[in-house]
Design a protein around this motif. Structure first.
Motif, mmCIF file in Angstrom:
data_model
loop_
_atom_site.group_PDB
_atom_site.id
_atom_site.type_symbol
_atom_site.label_atom_id
_atom_site.label_comp_id
_atom_site.label_asym_id
_atom_site.label_seq_id
_atom_site.Cartn_x
_atom_site.Cartn_y
_atom_site.Cartn_z
ATOM 1 N N GLY A 8 0.775 -1.229 0.000
ATOM 2 C CA GLY A 8 0.000 0.000 0.000
ATOM 3 C C GLY A 8 0.807 1.279 0.000
ATOM 4 O O GLY A 8 0.235 2.365 -0.071
ATOM 5 N N GLY A 9 2.126 1.173 0.087
ATOM 6 C CA GLY A 9 2.936 2.375 0.066
ATOM 7 C C GLY A 9 2.938 3.031 -1.305
ATOM 8 O O GLY A 9 2.458 2.454 -2.290
ATOM 9 N N THR A 90 7.168 10.942 5.452
ATOM 10 C CA THR A 90 7.954 10.191 4.483
ATOM 11 C C THR A 90 8.916 9.247 5.197
ATOM 12 O O THR A 90 9.715 9.670 6.030
ATOM 13 C CB THR A 90 8.745 11.143 3.570
ATOM 14 N N ALA A 91 8.798 7.964 4.896
ATOM 15 C CA ALA A 91 9.610 6.950 5.575
ATOM 16 C C ALA A 91 9.308 5.581 4.987
ATOM 17 O O ALA A 91 8.351 5.429 4.211
ATOM 18 C CB ALA A 91 9.314 6.939 7.067
ATOM 19 N N VAL A 92 10.122 4.621 5.382
ATOM 20 C CA VAL A 92 9.774 3.229 5.142
ATOM 21 C C VAL A 92 8.957 2.768 6.350
ATOM 22 O O VAL A 92 9.381 2.959 7.496
ATOM 23 C CB VAL A 92 11.022 2.340 4.979
ATOM 24 N N TYR A 93 7.805 2.195 6.083
ATOM 25 C CA TYR A 93 6.904 1.755 7.147
ATOM 26 C C TYR A 93 7.004 0.232 7.295
ATOM 27 O O TYR A 93 6.883 -0.505 6.308
ATOM 28 C CB TYR A 93 5.471 2.168 6.823
ATOM 29 N N GLY A 116 9.008 -3.944 4.899
ATOM 30 C CA GLY A 116 8.791 -2.508 4.811
ATOM 31 C C GLY A 116 8.184 -2.075 3.489
ATOM 32 O O GLY A 116 8.356 -2.737 2.464
ATOM 33 N N THR A 117 7.488 -0.963 3.524
ATOM 34 C CA THR A 117 6.920 -0.363 2.319
ATOM 35 C C THR A 117 7.188 1.144 2.367
ATOM 36 O O THR A 117 7.033 1.769 3.410
ATOM 37 C CB THR A 117 5.414 -0.674 2.191
ATOM 38 N N GLN A 118 7.596 1.692 1.240
ATOM 39 C CA GLN A 118 7.993 3.099 1.183
ATOM 40 C C GLN A 118 6.770 3.997 1.035
ATOM 41 O O GLN A 118 5.920 3.774 0.166
ATOM 42 C CB GLN A 118 8.940 3.331 0.001
ATOM 43 N N VAL A 119 6.730 5.028 1.864
ATOM 44 C CA VAL A 119 5.728 6.085 1.737
ATOM 45 C C VAL A 119 6.476 7.390 1.524
ATOM 46 O O VAL A 119 7.337 7.760 2.331
ATOM 47 C CB VAL A 119 4.841 6.181 2.991
#
Length: 123
Positions: A8-9, A90-93, A116-119
């Motif tokens: 979902g990122g 903004t981050a990797v979640y 992790g997923t990037q946002v």
């Protein structure tokens, strides 16, 4: 063995909303699930968590009122609804699981982690 897969990122604009999903495989009944994030050059930061036993939720001050964590036990999935996003989000979640169902703010208390997923939030 528990495995966690985030999705979902993406890239969004400031003020937009985004929903992250964390699908768990393996035996996760009884586990608390949390979300952490890590921005470039910074340490891993607690975002939110939800306990299995009573569905109690915990949030970091920086996201309180903007983010909502929820769980669908039938789908073995935990969601993080993020509203009013800004550049500081903004981050990797990362999705995490805690076998002791504590819902802790401390990353060391979690046993399993996703990739992790990037946002990325553009201003």
């Amino acid at each position: 063995q528990v495995q966690l897969a985030e999705s979902g990122g993406g890239l969004v604009r400031a003020g937009d909303s985004l929903t992250l999903s964390c699908r768990a495989s393996g035996h996760t009944a009884g586990y608390a699930t949390g979300w952490f994030r890590q921005a470039p050059g910074k340490g891993r930061e607690f975002v939110a968590s939800i306990r299995w036993s009573d569905s109690r939720t915990y949030y970091a001050t920086s996201v309180q009122g903007r983010f909502t964590i929820s769980r669908d036990n039938a789908k073995n999935t935990v969601y993080l609804q993020m509203n009013s996003l800004n550049s500081e989000d903004t981050a990797v979640y990362y999705c995490t699981a805690d076998s002791l169902d504590g819902g802790s703010y401390a990353s060391a208390d979690y046993d399993y982690w996703g990739q992790g997923t990037q946002v990325t939030v553009s201003s």
